[in-house]
Scaffold this motif. Structure first.
Motif, PDB file in Angstrom:
ATOM      1  N   ILE A 154       0.832  -1.202   0.000  1.00  0.00           N
ATOM      2  CA  ILE A 154       0.000   0.000   0.000  1.00  0.00           C
ATOM      3  C   ILE A 154       0.872   1.261   0.000  1.00  0.00           C
ATOM      4  O   ILE A 154       1.938   1.282   0.617  1.00  0.00           O
ATOM      5  N   LYS A 155       0.422   2.281  -0.759  1.00  0.00           N
ATOM      6  CA  LYS A 155       1.125   3.568  -0.762  1.00  0.00           C
ATOM      7  C   LYS A 155       0.342   4.486   0.167  1.00  0.00           C
ATOM      8  O   LYS A 155      -0.866   4.674  -0.014  1.00  0.00           O
ATOM      9  N   LEU A 156       1.031   5.022   1.169  1.00  0.00           N
ATOM     10  CA  LEU A 156       0.318   5.834   2.158  1.00  0.00           C
ATOM     11  C   LEU A 156       0.155   7.269   1.687  1.00  0.00           C
ATOM     12  O   LEU A 156       1.004   7.802   0.963  1.00  0.00           O
ATOM     13  N   SER A 157      -0.932   7.875   2.130  1.00  0.00           N
ATOM     14  CA  SER A 157      -1.190   9.272   1.799  1.00  0.00           C
ATOM     15  C   SER A 157      -0.240  10.172   2.582  1.00  0.00           C
ATOM     16  O   SER A 157       0.041   9.930   3.756  1.00  0.00           O
ATOM     17  N   THR A 158       0.263  11.208   1.924  1.00  0.00           N
ATOM     18  CA  THR A 158       1.126  12.183   2.617  1.00  0.00           C
ATOM     19  C   THR A 158       0.287  13.380   3.054  1.00  0.00           C
ATOM     20  O   THR A 158       0.799  14.334   3.619  1.00  0.00           O
ATOM     21  N   LYS A 159      -1.025  13.323   2.782  1.00  0.00           N
ATOM     22  CA  LYS A 159      -1.887  14.485   3.086  1.00  0.00           C
ATOM     23  C   LYS A 159      -2.650  14.310   4.387  1.00  0.00           C
ATOM     24  O   LYS A 159      -3.372  15.191   4.806  1.00  0.00           O
ATOM     25  N   SER A 160      -2.520  13.134   5.007  1.00  0.00           N
ATOM     26  CA  SER A 160      -3.314  12.888   6.204  1.00  0.00           C
ATOM     27  C   SER A 160      -2.418  12.652   7.412  1.00  0.00           C
ATOM     28  O   SER A 160      -1.340  12.065   7.297  1.00  0.00           O
ATOM     29  N   PHE A 161      -2.868  13.107   8.577  1.00  0.00           N
ATOM     30  CA  PHE A 161      -2.134  12.877   9.822  1.00  0.00           C
ATOM     31  C   PHE A 161      -2.234  11.405  10.212  1.00  0.00           C
ATOM     32  O   PHE A 161      -1.318  10.836  10.773  1.00  0.00           O
ATOM     33  N   SER A 162      -3.374  10.803   9.887  1.00  0.00           N
ATOM     34  CA  SER A 162      -3.567   9.380  10.195  1.00  0.00           C
ATOM     35  C   SER A 162      -3.018   8.538   9.055  1.00  0.00           C
ATOM     36  O   SER A 162      -2.754   9.035   7.966  1.00  0.00           O
ATOM     37  N   ILE A 163      -2.868   7.229   9.346  1.00  0.00           N
ATOM     38  CA  ILE A 163      -2.372   6.323   8.311  1.00  0.00           C
ATOM     39  C   ILE A 163      -3.531   5.927   7.402  1.00  0.00           C
ATOM     40  O   ILE A 163      -4.423   5.180   7.819  1.00  0.00           O
ATOM     41  N   VAL A 164      -3.543   6.479   6.188  1.00  0.00           N
ATOM     42  CA  VAL A 164      -4.566   6.081   5.216  1.00  0.00           C
ATOM     43  C   VAL A 164      -3.897   5.867   3.858  1.00  0.00           C
ATOM     44  O   VAL A 164      -2.855   6.449   3.570  1.00  0.00           O
ATOM     45  N   GLY A 165      -4.501   5.011   3.043  1.00  0.00           N
ATOM     46  CA  GLY A 165      -3.957   4.738   1.719  1.00  0.00           C
ATOM     47  C   GLY A 165      -4.124   5.952   0.814  1.00  0.00           C
ATOM     48  O   GLY A 165      -5.106   6.691   0.921  1.00  0.00           O
ATOM     49  N   ASP A 166      -3.145   6.133  -0.078  1.00  0.00           N
ATOM     50  CA  ASP A 166      -3.163   7.249  -1.023  1.00  0.00           C
ATOM     51  C   ASP A 166      -4.413   7.216  -1.895  1.00  0.00           C
ATOM     52  O   ASP A 166      -4.999   8.246  -2.211  1.00  0.00           O
ATOM     53  N   SER A 167      -4.830   6.010  -2.272  1.00  0.00           N
ATOM     54  CA  SER A 167      -6.027   5.910  -3.119  1.00  0.00           C
ATOM     55  C   SER A 167      -7.069   5.017  -2.429  1.00  0.00           C
ATOM     56  O   SER A 167      -7.699   4.174  -3.040  1.00  0.00           O
ATOM     57  N   GLY A 168      -7.152   5.174  -1.106  1.00  0.00           N
ATOM     58  CA  GLY A 168      -8.130   4.393  -0.350  1.00  0.00           C
ATOM     59  C   GLY A 168      -7.565   3.040   0.048  1.00  0.00           C
ATOM     60  O   GLY A 168      -6.390   2.746  -0.179  1.00  0.00           O
ATOM     61  N   MET A 169      -8.389   2.260   0.703  1.00  0.00           N
ATOM     62  CA  MET A 169      -7.978   0.914   1.108  1.00  0.00           C
ATOM     63  C   MET A 169      -9.025  -0.038   0.563  1.00  0.00           C
ATOM     64  O   MET A 169     -10.166  -0.055   1.045  1.00  0.00           O
ATOM     65  N   TRP A 170      -8.647  -0.810  -0.440  1.00  0.00           N
ATOM     66  CA  TRP A 170      -9.622  -1.642  -1.143  1.00  0.00           C
ATOM     67  C   TRP A 170      -9.352  -3.111  -0.890  1.00  0.00           C
ATOM     68  O   TRP A 170      -8.225  -3.568  -0.964  1.00  0.00           O
ATOM     69  N   ILE A 171     -10.432  -3.833  -0.601  1.00  0.00           N
ATOM     70  CA  ILE A 171     -10.312  -5.271  -0.383  1.00  0.00           C
ATOM     71  C   ILE A 171     -11.609  -5.931  -0.873  1.00  0.00           C
ATOM     72  O   ILE A 171     -12.683  -5.316  -0.783  1.00  0.00           O
ATOM     73  N   GLY A 172     -11.496  -7.134  -1.401  1.00  0.00           N
ATOM     74  CA  GLY A 172     -12.694  -7.817  -1.892  1.00  0.00           C
ATOM     75  C   GLY A 172     -13.260  -8.752  -0.836  1.00  0.00           C
ATOM     76  O   GLY A 172     -12.515  -9.302  -0.015  1.00  0.00           O
ATOM     77  N   LEU A 173     -14.578  -8.920  -0.843  1.00  0.00           N
ATOM     78  CA  LEU A 173     -15.233  -9.866   0.063  1.00  0.00           C
ATOM     79  C   LEU A 173     -15.848 -10.978  -0.777  1.00  0.00           C
ATOM     80  O   LEU A 173     -16.668 -10.716  -1.653  1.00  0.00           O
ATOM     81  N   GLU A 174     -15.416 -12.195  -0.508  1.00  0.00           N
ATOM     82  CA  GLU A 174     -15.902 -13.335  -1.280  1.00  0.00           C
ATOM     83  C   GLU A 174     -16.751 -14.189  -0.345  1.00  0.00           C
ATOM     84  O   GLU A 174     -16.239 -14.648   0.687  1.00  0.00           O
ATOM     85  N   PRO A 175     -18.026 -14.405  -0.656  1.00  0.00           N
ATOM     86  CA  PRO A 175     -18.863 -15.212   0.244  1.00  0.00           C
ATOM     87  C   PRO A 175     -18.236 -16.587   0.476  1.00  0.00           C
ATOM     88  O   PRO A 175     -17.713 -17.195  -0.464  1.00  0.00           O
ATOM     89  N   ARG A 176     -18.242 -17.045   1.711  1.00  0.00           N
ATOM     90  CA  ARG A 176     -17.671 -18.367   2.024  1.00  0.00           C
ATOM     91  C   ARG A 176     -18.709 -19.433   1.721  1.00  0.00           C
ATOM     92  O   ARG A 176     -19.855 -19.312   2.135  1.00  0.00           O
ATOM     93  N   SER A 177     -18.280 -20.470   0.996  1.00  0.00           N
ATOM     94  CA  SER A 177     -19.235 -21.540   0.720  1.00  0.00           C
ATOM     95  C   SER A 177     -19.305 -22.442   1.939  1.00  0.00           C
ATOM     96  O   SER A 177     -18.316 -22.634   2.645  1.00  0.00           O
ATOM     97  N   LYS A 178     -20.484 -22.991   2.203  1.00  0.00           N
ATOM     98  CA  LYS A 178     -20.678 -23.816   3.411  1.00  0.00           C
ATOM     99  C   LYS A 178     -20.046 -25.190   3.222  1.00  0.00           C
ATOM    100  O   LYS A 178     -20.035 -25.717   2.139  1.00  0.00           O
TER     101      LYS A 178
END
Ligand code: HEM
Length: 154
Positions: free
Chosen positions: A130-154
Motif C-alpha cells: 500500500i502507498k500511504l497518503s502524505t496528506k493525512s495525519f492518520s495512516i490512510v492509503g493514497d487511493s483508499g484501502m480496497w479489499i474484496g469480500l468473497e462469500p464463504r461456501s458452506k
C-alpha cells in the motif's frame, strides 16, 4: 480468540490509527544526548512534546525487522520481551485511551462476523504494498484501502 488478539496487537503496532500523541511539560527536565553529535534538550514547563507512536513502534531497536508483520511478537512466549513504553497504540499513563477495550472488542466482533461469512481477497484496486497518503495525519492509503469480500461456501 488468542490469535486474533495477536493479529490486532501487531496491526496496531505496524499501522497505529493514532500516529502520535502529545504532553505538556509540567516541570523542568533535560533529555540527555544519546549520541556524540547531539546537544542536551532542556524542557521548560508549558513546552509541548510530541510522542511519535508510529516512529517508536517501527524502531528496529525495539521491534526487530519492524516492517515485517509478525503477530508472534505478541505471543505469550514473546510479549514479555517488549520493552515498557515502546508499544503504545492507545497511549500510556493516566490519560491513555478511555475507549481502548471497547475499540478492541468492537474490532474482534466485526472481524468474527465478517470472517464467518466472507474471505478477504485482493482485488484489482488493492494496492500491494500500500502507498500511504502524505496528506493525512492518520495512516490512510493514497487511493483508499480496497479489499474484496468473497462469500464463504458452506
Ligand atoms: C482503535 C481505536 C482507537 C485508537 C487507536 C485510539 C487511540 C488513542 C490514543 C493514542 C489516545 C491518546 C492517549 C495518550 O495520549 O496517552 C486516545 C485518547 C482517547 N481516546 Fe482513543 N483510540 C481508539 C478508540 C477510541 C474509542 C472507541 C473511544 C471512545 C469510545 C476513544 C476515546 C478516547 C478518549 C476520550 C481519549 C482521551 C483520553 C484522555 O485524554 O484522558 N478512543 N485514543
Amino acid at each position: 480468540m488468542k490469535y486474533m488478539d495477536m493479529i490486532i496487537s501487531e496491526t496496531l503496532r505496524k499501522w497505529p490509527g493514532v500516529t502520535a500523541t502529545d504532553r505538556v511539560c509540567s516541570k523542568p527536565y533535560t533529555i540527555q544526548p544519546s549520541n556524540l553529535n547531539e546537544e542536551p534538550v532542556h524542557l521548560k514547563p508549558g513546552d509541548v512534546i510530541f510522542v511519535p507512536i508510529n516512529g517508536i513502534q517501527r524502531d528496529p531497536k525495539y521491534f526487530p525487522n519492524p516492517d515485517v508483520f509478525d503477530p508472534e511478537r505478541f505471543s505469550d512466549e514473546n510479549k514479555g520481551n517488549i520493552k515498557p513504553y515502546t508499544y503504545m497504540p492507545f497511549g500510556l499513563g493516566p490519560r491513555n485511551c478511555i475507549g481502548s477495550r471497547f475499540a478492541i472488542l468492537e474490532t474482534k466482533t466485526i472481524f468474527f462476523l465478517m470472517l464467518s461469512k466472507f474471505n478477504f481477497i485482493a482485488i484489482e484496486k488493492t494496492q500491494i504494498p500500500i502507498k500511504l497518503s502524505t496528506k493525512s495525519f492518520s495512516i490512510v492509503g493514497d487511493s483508499g484501502m480496497w479489499i474484496g469480500l468473497e462469500p464463504r461456501s458452506k
